[in-house]
Design a protein around this motif. Structure first.
Motif, PDB file in Angstrom:
ATOM      1  N   GLN A  69       0.837  -1.184   0.000  1.00 46.12           N
ATOM      2  CA  GLN A  69       0.000   0.000   0.000  1.00 46.12           C
ATOM      3  C   GLN A  69       0.879   1.244   0.000  1.00 46.12           C
ATOM      4  O   GLN A  69       2.006   1.221   0.490  1.00 46.12           O
ATOM      5  CB  GLN A  69      -0.897   0.018   1.230  1.00 46.12           C
ATOM      6  N   MET A  72       0.232   9.401   1.376  1.00 48.11           N
ATOM      7  CA  MET A  72      -1.208   9.652   1.248  1.00 48.11           C
ATOM      8  C   MET A  72      -1.585  11.027   1.806  1.00 48.11           C
ATOM      9  O   MET A  72      -2.484  11.685   1.295  1.00 48.11           O
ATOM     10  CB  MET A  72      -2.003   8.569   1.982  1.00 48.11           C
ATOM     11  N   SER A 121      -2.548  11.492  -3.983  1.00 54.68           N
ATOM     12  CA  SER A 121      -2.737  10.155  -3.429  1.00 54.68           C
ATOM     13  C   SER A 121      -3.541   9.245  -4.353  1.00 54.68           C
ATOM     14  O   SER A 121      -3.261   8.054  -4.453  1.00 54.68           O
ATOM     15  CB  SER A 121      -3.385  10.229  -2.047  1.00 54.68           C
ATOM     16  N   ASN A 156      -2.141   5.725  -5.722  1.00 58.34           N
ATOM     17  CA  ASN A 156      -2.891   4.481  -5.512  1.00 58.34           C
ATOM     18  C   ASN A 156      -3.151   3.770  -6.834  1.00 58.34           C
ATOM     19  O   ASN A 156      -2.983   2.557  -6.940  1.00 58.34           O
ATOM     20  CB  ASN A 156      -4.219   4.754  -4.805  1.00 58.34           C
ATOM     21  N   SER A 182      -1.586   0.069  -7.922  1.00 59.95           N
ATOM     22  CA  SER A 182      -2.464  -1.065  -8.228  1.00 59.95           C
ATOM     23  C   SER A 182      -2.352  -1.551  -9.671  1.00 59.95           C
ATOM     24  O   SER A 182      -2.614  -2.713  -9.947  1.00 59.95           O
ATOM     25  CB  SER A 182      -3.913  -0.716  -7.899  1.00 59.95           C
TER      26      SER A 182
END
Length: 106
Positions: free
Chosen positions: A75, A81, A88, A92, A96
């Motif tokens: 993560q 973040m 952020s 993210n 991913s």
């Protein structure tokens, strides 16, 4: 052997007409450093960062151990973040979709 000069090294780093693959250890701090330091290159390409657990630093300190399970993407850190300087959602999305974990054995 081709001698490496500064212009060739810079071309490799920015991904300019030189085939290369971006690899990184599976430690989150290493992944963060890789993403942030190569962001100028990565934001204009579809390249992936390939996580190789064999590059993981070995030691007894807590920062040499990973909490990321085998074949899993880590993560984004809380610091990243919450940073006003980083997007952020973009981070993210990048983590991913553009971090390849086939060689991450935890």
């Amino acid at each position: 052997n081709v001698p490496m000069d500064i212009s060739l090294i810079m071309d490799i780093l920015i991904g300019k007409n030189v085939p290369s693959r971006i690899v990184c250890s599976n430690l989150r701090r290493a992944i963060s450093t890789c993403v942030l330091s190569l962001w100028h290159r990565l934001r204009f390409t579809t390249e992936k960062i390939h996580i190789l657990s064999c590059l993981q630093e070995i030691g007894v300190n807590v920062d040499t151990h990973t909490h990321t399970a085998q074949f899993q993407v880590p993560q984004v850190s809380n610091f990243e973040m919450m940073s006003e300087n980083l997007d952020s959602k973009t981070l993210n999305d990048f983590y991913s979709s553009r971090i390849e974990t086939i060689y991450n054995y935890g």
